[in-house]
Enzyme design. Structure first.
Site, mmCIF file in Angstrom:
data_model
loop_
_atom_site.group_PDB
_atom_site.id
_atom_site.type_symbol
_atom_site.label_atom_id
_atom_site.label_comp_id
_atom_site.label_asym_id
_atom_site.label_seq_id
_atom_site.Cartn_x
_atom_site.Cartn_y
_atom_site.Cartn_z
ATOM 1 N N GLU A 1 0.807 -1.231 0.000
ATOM 2 C CA GLU A 1 0.000 0.000 0.000
ATOM 3 C C GLU A 1 0.829 1.263 0.000
ATOM 4 O O GLU A 1 0.536 2.204 -0.717
ATOM 5 C CB GLU A 1 -0.929 0.051 1.229
ATOM 6 C CG GLU A 1 -2.212 -0.726 1.095
ATOM 7 C CD GLU A 1 -1.990 -2.193 1.306
ATOM 8 O OE1 GLU A 1 -0.868 -2.571 1.682
ATOM 9 O OE2 GLU A 1 -2.931 -2.956 1.108
ATOM 10 N N HIS B 1 -10.796 -4.953 10.102
ATOM 11 C CA HIS B 1 -11.498 -4.703 8.852
ATOM 12 C C HIS B 1 -12.717 -3.815 9.050
ATOM 13 O O HIS B 1 -13.520 -3.663 8.151
ATOM 14 C CB HIS B 1 -11.948 -6.031 8.219
ATOM 15 C CG HIS B 1 -10.831 -6.785 7.584
ATOM 16 N ND1 HIS B 1 -9.985 -7.590 8.293
ATOM 17 C CD2 HIS B 1 -10.411 -6.834 6.302
ATOM 18 C CE1 HIS B 1 -9.089 -8.116 7.473
ATOM 19 N NE2 HIS B 1 -9.324 -7.677 6.258
#
Lengths: 444, 307
Positions: B43, B112
């Site tokens: 990322e 998450h």
């Protein structure tokens, strides 16, 4: 310590990656192509979609293990990239013009940095200032081979990279003094040299931060050629960073992506053996950084970074590779910084013998010697350049001194490219419509 | 992407897979693997790559497979995305869109289920918007792509299945404006993203009980649309903020401060802010329900404020 690195250049070549191959390349007679993770479609209807893994798995029946076992023997040491031939030889490495250009650039870098130190101690510039003395061969050796459209990405030790790329000394000096005439209007400072005109993409304070940006610039170059179909788009990006950065995740992530997509980028490691006070050998499990290239599928080269001619030869090769679309290269330049990490660093940890060893290999002196030995120039020509540079740097200081400091109205001017981003105020108008807004008096 | 061939997408599984929530389905087929780039799992590096590409002329859209993953890209988002336009003295623009699904889903677990809007809100130089309906998702996305500023677009994991009729012709939503969902007289309820639906559900109950709430979806998390919000406060004199991010240092906290600073004279009661509990989102369904604001709590809060 330093003797671990010899002065010769070593090459490490990756093995050809015989992994999976795309459906198309099966038909080719040439040796198995590297798996190309791309295929760009020119029109919707005609492009086959290289979709499911089902197809990929069927094609690949070769084990990958062979790659790992022999990669260690892929390191090939080759003897000197350049031979310093005696005077009578006709194939010198540089012409007289090139020699003078290299000399001038290195002297500019050295004089500029020396002047920075003076100005800092006189209280004209502040904060963290990282000087490049001793490493000039890397900047000059690489950047002088670039065109104006090629990009350079650097770290906080970026003054000389900007100068080599063509940013005027007065703009850099003004920036260091924090004046509006600086290349970044005084807003960036020593660690943030940017120039859109000369394609200097920074100047980054955190190490490793610039490498993904450089990868992005290289991606744009490839994108322009393949998607936007601009045929002459072969711009190369150089990413400069140090030995400490080579232990950072962003470095490895970008090596992977650049090799995967064959981006036109050269990763230049300026290994000066020290990250502030941390010796490279104390921080790195395998200190030979160039060996990390083949692990990702690109050549890794080690070169003597104190010799501008050797660096230049390697740079020609690496930049040429990138320009032809053959992908990235990792070049490790063994170099040394004569001063401390920054002007605030007392530089107590480094062994004086080590410093003396490298001081004896001052790149400027080495180039001078080469040019005299090969009768390329005479003393007076070099002295003329020295004088010219001195005047240039003095003039830069004068210019910076006389330039105005930023006004309060400059405070919020460049926060957003589109100042509507400051939002709508309680009165229903966009805040940026208030003329005094950039002074920061308006509430956000 | 049709209109401007500099627009490209980068992210994990955005290409061949079509996106983890199928947002980019079919695009790689149509535009090719370079314009819809499947990145490795890195990322920080690919967000930085998007920033470098934006600086050199492209208009990338970087997808975080889950917003939480963008925590790994925080270095690039904060230091480069937000700052480089300024530190370069205005020389380089970064027209990047960073988007992804976030928010509390159905028992996805703590990592998450994150809401990063509160972490990013202090970064100078970026804009943040949160979409909540198919209509404003499309409009905000288009506006974000066309904006010269870096924009972070927050989507929500549980809102991807919404269906709505939207115009065939092209339209964009203004990035800096809030959306009036339901005009009313008694109280201003400010919300965004999924909590809009909890608020509307509570609104049904409230209407039956005789209340008339005004519901505003603030959409623009940074900067706040103080005009729409201010007009509403001046009308109703009561404010309830309903958000999904955590109590501490959340969007609601900033919004409370902004409203107090600007409209204190118009308030008849202190601003009430309902946020999620300051807890890593638990896996157990019952606990997860208690973490976020439920319609019943909204009804109670309105009743309390309107006394």
């Amino acid at each position: 310590m330093a003797s671990a690195f010899s002065a010769t250049a070593k090459f490490a070549q990756p093995l050809p990656l015989n992994t999976t191959s795309s459906a198309r390349s099966q038909d080719k007679l040439s040796p198995p192509a590297l798996f190309d993770p791309f295929r760009t479609s020119s029109s919707a209807a005609t492009s086959p979609f290289l979709g499911s893994t089902r197809q990929l798995l069927c094609k690949s029946n070769r084990p990958l293990s062979h790659r790992r076992s022999s990669s260690s023997s892929a390191v090939v040491a080759i003897s000197d990239v350049k031979q310093k031939k005696p005077k009578s030889s006709s194939n010198l490495l540089i012409t007289k013009e090139e020699g003078l250009e290299l000399y001038e650039d290195m002297v500019l870098g050295r004089s500029f940095e020396d002047m920075c130190a003076q100005m800092y101690y006189r209280g004209k510039m502040f904060g963290f200032v990282h000087l490049y003395n001793g490493q000039e061969a890397v900047s000059t050796g690489f950047i002088k081979l670039l065109t104006k459209d090629d990009s350079v990405v650097s770290t906080y030790r970026d003054h000389v990279h900007a100068l080599s790329k063509g940013v005027p000394a007065r703009a850099v000096m003004s920036e260091l003094f924090g004046k509006t005439t600086g290349c970044c209007r005084g807003q960036g400072g020593s660690m943030h040299m940017f120039s859109k005109e000369h394609n200097v993409l920074g100047g980054f304070a955190f190490i490793g931060e610039g490498i993904p940006v450089a990868t992005g610039a290289a991606f744009t170059s490839k994108y322009k050629r393949e998607v936007l179909k601009e045929p002459n788009s072969d711009h190369v990006t150089l990413a400069f960073f140090g030995d400490g950065t080579c232990n950072n995740g962003q470095f490895f992530e970008c090596l992977n992506m650049a090799a995967l997509w064959k981006l036109p980028i050269v990763f230049v490691v300026e290994n000066n053996l020290w990250a502030i006070g941390m010796s490279h050998l104390r921080a790195t499990s395998d200190p030979q950084i160039y060996k990390k290239g083949p692990a990702f599928g690109m050549p890794g080269v080690h070169v003597d970074g104190m010799d501008v001619l050797k660096v230049r030869e390697v740079a020609k090769e690496a930049i040429g590779r990138a320009r032809r679309g053959e992908g990235p290269t990792l070049v490790e330049c063994e170099t040394y910084r004569f001063r401390g990490h920054s002007l605030a660093d007392p530089d107590e940890l480094r062994d004086p013998a080590e410093k003396a060893h490298y001081a004896a290999r001052d790149p400027i002196s080495q180039l001078k010697t080469y040019m005299f030995e090969n009768k390329l120039v005479n003393e007076s020509e070099l002295k003329a350049i020295d004088k010219k540079i001195d005047e240039l740097v003095e003039e830069a200081v004068e210019f910076a001194d006389e330039s105005p400091v930023p006004d309060r109205s400059q405070l919020l001017e460049n926060v957003f490219a589109d100042p509507k981003g400051f939002g709508i105020g309680p009165d229903g108008r966009y805040r940026c419509e208030d003329p005094k807004f950039t002074q920061g008096t308006a509430q956000v | 992407m049709d209109r401007d061939n500099r627009v490209c997408v980068m992210g994990e599984d955005v290409g061949h897979y079509g996106g983890s929530y199928k947002v980019t389905r079919g695009l790689a087929d149509k535009f090719g693997d370079l314009r819809v780039l499947d990145t490795p799992i890195a990322e920080n590096a690919f967000t930085g790559m998007g920033i470098g590409a934006a600086m050199t002329g492209l208009r990338p859209i970087v997808e975080g497979m889950n917003m939480g993953f963008l925590l790994l890209a925080f270095n690039q988002i904060s230091n480069n995305c937000g700052m480089l336009h300024y530190t370069s003295g205005g020389q380089f623009t970064i027209p990047i869109v960073i988007r992804g699904p976030g928010g509390v889903g159905r028992q996805l677990g703590a990592e998450h289920s994150q809401r990063l809007e509160s972490y990013f809100q202090s970064i100078p130089g970026i804009q943040m918007v949160a979409c909540s309906t198919p209509y404003n998702a499309k409009g905000l996305m288009k506006a974000a792509i066309r904006s010269e500023n870096p924009v972070i677009l927050f989507e929500h994991v549980l809102l991807y299945n919404l269906k709505e009729r939207i115009p065939d012709e092209e339209y964009i939503c203004n990035l800096e404006e809030a959306e009036m969902v339901r005009p009313g007289e008694h109280i201003t309820i400010l919300t965004y993203s999924r909590m809009r639906y909890h608020v509307m559900q509570a609104a049904k109950t409230l209407v039956n009980k005789g209340y008339d709430p005004e519901v505003i979806d603030i959409r623009s998390l940074k900067p706040f649309d103080l005009h729409t919000i201010g007009n509403s406060v001046k009308k109703t004199h009561r404010v309830l903020i309903v958000e999904e991010c955590m109590r501490t240092g959340g969007i609601g906290a900033s919004l409370t401060a902004a409203i107090n600073e600007n409209f204190i004279d118009y308030l008849d009661a202190p601003i009430m802010c309902l946020s999620s509990q300051d807890v890593p989102t638990p896996y157990a369904g019952t606990l997860e329900e208690f973490t976020i604001v439920q319609p019943a709590q909204i009804v109670t809060a309105v009743e309390q404020l309107c006394q």
